[in-house]
Design a protein around this motif. Sequence first.
Motif, PDB file in Angstrom:
ATOM      1  N   LYS A 134      38.174  45.296  52.307  1.00 41.22           N
ATOM      2  CA  LYS A 134      39.487  44.829  51.851  1.00 41.22           C
ATOM      3  C   LYS A 134      39.368  43.456  51.188  1.00 41.22           C
ATOM      4  N   SER A 135      38.548  42.600  51.789  1.00 39.15           N
ATOM      5  CA  SER A 135      38.336  41.278  51.216  1.00 39.15           C
ATOM      6  C   SER A 135      37.652  41.384  49.853  1.00 39.15           C
ATOM      7  N   ASP A 136      36.654  42.273  49.756  1.00 43.98           N
ATOM      8  CA  ASP A 136      35.933  42.460  48.487  1.00 43.98           C
ATOM      9  C   ASP A 136      36.852  43.013  47.409  1.00 43.98           C
ATOM     10  N   VAL A 137      37.626  44.049  47.758  1.00 46.83           N
ATOM     11  CA  VAL A 137      38.518  44.677  46.783  1.00 46.83           C
ATOM     12  C   VAL A 137      39.611  43.705  46.362  1.00 46.83           C
ATOM     13  N   ASP A 138      40.171  42.958  47.325  1.00 43.54           N
ATOM     14  CA  ASP A 138      41.221  41.984  46.997  1.00 43.54           C
ATOM     15  C   ASP A 138      40.695  40.933  46.028  1.00 43.54           C
ATOM     16  N   ARG A 139      39.448  40.486  46.263  1.00 40.91           N
ATOM     17  CA  ARG A 139      38.868  39.489  45.374  1.00 40.91           C
ATOM     18  C   ARG A 139      38.661  40.047  43.981  1.00 40.91           C
ATOM     19  N   GLN A 140      38.137  41.282  43.916  1.00 50.38           N
ATOM     20  CA  GLN A 140      37.883  41.899  42.616  1.00 50.38           C
ATOM     21  C   GLN A 140      39.185  42.224  41.887  1.00 50.38           C
ATOM     22  N   MET A 141      40.186  42.683  42.649  1.00 44.88           N
ATOM     23  CA  MET A 141      41.467  43.031  42.026  1.00 44.88           C
ATOM     24  C   MET A 141      42.273  41.797  41.652  1.00 44.88           C
ATOM     25  N   SER A 142      41.916  40.621  42.194  1.00 47.61           N
ATOM     26  CA  SER A 142      42.608  39.383  41.827  1.00 47.61           C
ATOM     27  C   SER A 142      42.317  39.003  40.382  1.00 47.61           C
ATOM     28  N   GLU A 143      41.194  39.513  39.859  1.00 49.71           N
ATOM     29  CA  GLU A 143      40.910  39.338  38.437  1.00 49.71           C
ATOM     30  C   GLU A 143      41.858  40.245  37.661  1.00 49.71           C
ATOM     31  N   SER A 144      42.345  39.770  36.541  1.00 56.62           N
ATOM     32  CA  SER A 144      43.418  40.499  35.849  1.00 56.62           C
ATOM     33  C   SER A 144      42.998  41.900  35.406  1.00 56.62           C
ATOM     34  N   GLY A 145      41.743  42.068  35.034  1.00 50.34           N
ATOM     35  CA  GLY A 145      41.266  43.405  34.667  1.00 50.34           C
ATOM     36  C   GLY A 145      41.782  43.905  33.339  1.00 50.34           C
ATOM     37  N   SER A 146      42.155  43.002  32.440  1.00 50.51           N
ATOM     38  CA  SER A 146      42.625  43.415  31.121  1.00 50.51           C
ATOM     39  C   SER A 146      41.425  43.765  30.236  1.00 50.51           C
ATOM     40  N   TRP A 147      41.728  44.369  29.080  1.00 54.10           N
ATOM     41  CA  TRP A 147      40.658  44.690  28.151  1.00 54.10           C
ATOM     42  C   TRP A 147      39.954  43.423  27.672  1.00 54.10           C
ATOM     43  N   LYS A 148      40.700  42.332  27.583  1.00 57.52           N
ATOM     44  CA  LYS A 148      40.108  41.061  27.180  1.00 57.52           C
ATOM     45  C   LYS A 148      39.078  40.605  28.201  1.00 57.52           C
ATOM     46  N   ASP A 149      39.402  40.811  29.491  1.00 60.82           N
ATOM     47  CA  ASP A 149      38.501  40.371  30.564  1.00 60.82           C
ATOM     48  C   ASP A 149      37.198  41.159  30.599  1.00 60.82           C
TER      49      ASP A 149
END
Length: 477
Positions: A237-252
Amino acid sequence: MTSENVTEKNNSHNATTEKDKDWFQALAIFLSCLASFTAGMLFSWSSPSIPKIVEDKVNYNISLDEASYFTVLPPIGAIVSSFLFAKLNDTIGRKYSLLLIAFPHIISLILIANAKSVYVFYVSRFITGLGDSCLFASLPIYVGEISTPKVRGTWGNLMTFLIYLGQLSINVIGSYTTIATAAYICLVFPIFFLCTFVFMPESPYFYLMKGRTDDARTSLQKLRQKQNVEEELHKLKSDVDRQMSESGSWKDVLTLSSNRKAVYAGIFLRASQQLGGISSFAVYTQYIFLKSGGNVSASTSAIIFMGLCAVLNMCAAFTLDRFGRRKSYFVSLLLCGMVLLCEATYFFIEQFYGGEVNVAIVNWIPLVGMITYVVFYSFGLGIVPTLMLGELFSASIKGKGLLLLNIVFGVLVSCTTKLFHLLDTSFGLYAPFLFFSISCFISTILAVYFVPETKGKTLEEIQQSLKASKTKDKQPC
């Protein structure tokens, strides 16, 4: 018996029990990878089928040039549908996206069984590509997310192994049955996959991405076959929360350093694999051996070739975690390039100096050369790209990253298989082998800089290593 002895015995029993519980993860991986078995059969369907269809002017009346597009249409279908399945992967989940694979496989096989016109074959091959798109968008993610690093290192290559086993199976079935009979036999496998994989759990990563912690806990309990999964659940959960905190847009995908490195690595792995010639060899296996001559029949040679692909790929699972991804890939590229150069030399001498040099005494070179190629290919080129698809990307951009790689994969498969046909008909059989050989040598140099080492790492540890300095990433293997 003292309390210390009892405690020691219980700890030993618990360790043994935990070790034995990896079986369910292996089962989930096996059942999910059954879809890749059918995909392998459909991918290499043209190997035994094109010679039969071209020769049968009564039932089909299809030329070799028309039949050559059978190898081009599946990757085109994969490219067109990549956007759809990348979206579904994060919408309905990895499991249900995987289940969708069965439907294009079933439809494609039914069309093949009843086809008489070249256009029906074209439609069938295009639909095959829809299944490929779904497979490569979902299966690597599912396998990577449900398994521990140890299980992933051992069983993560099962997808590739079953693809090659499927290619072997269609070469056997297709060589000794009619086109329609082979299609009906192959229908059994997607139906079996559909009926069995439906009972497997969803990826806990997907549930955590959607905030469904209780469902993630239940999924982990099934996969690990134990009730107390709170420690692992909390870490995931901590790993996924950290990764999902990144916006994840096409720009990113391209602006963040770790994402960019993952994209570059993924594109390089797919490009170097396909430019090593494997897709062309898989779809033109019998054609290559038929044209090269030799004392062994083309169908038997193709069966030996694909059989070794399957067996050696499974053996590679036990060497990959010992030597590492990057070193295995580097050595595999170098040795494959050398073998393909030898093959190109043989075909060149046969074509231009066959009247002056008696090549009949060495007509075993094509078969032995392809067998040697398979040995070297299996321990690097054949396993690393597919295994690392589910490892490279952060949860926030995983769908977008695999979408890009699936498009690259589809374009490369389509281009390399057609390029093989064009180089062969324009210059001779030596030309495609020479091209693939040079590609392997170039990729050998680039592998040092583009392939990260992921051996024994969790998905979060891989992300952290991608964020490390470029100097550290570019250490030679």
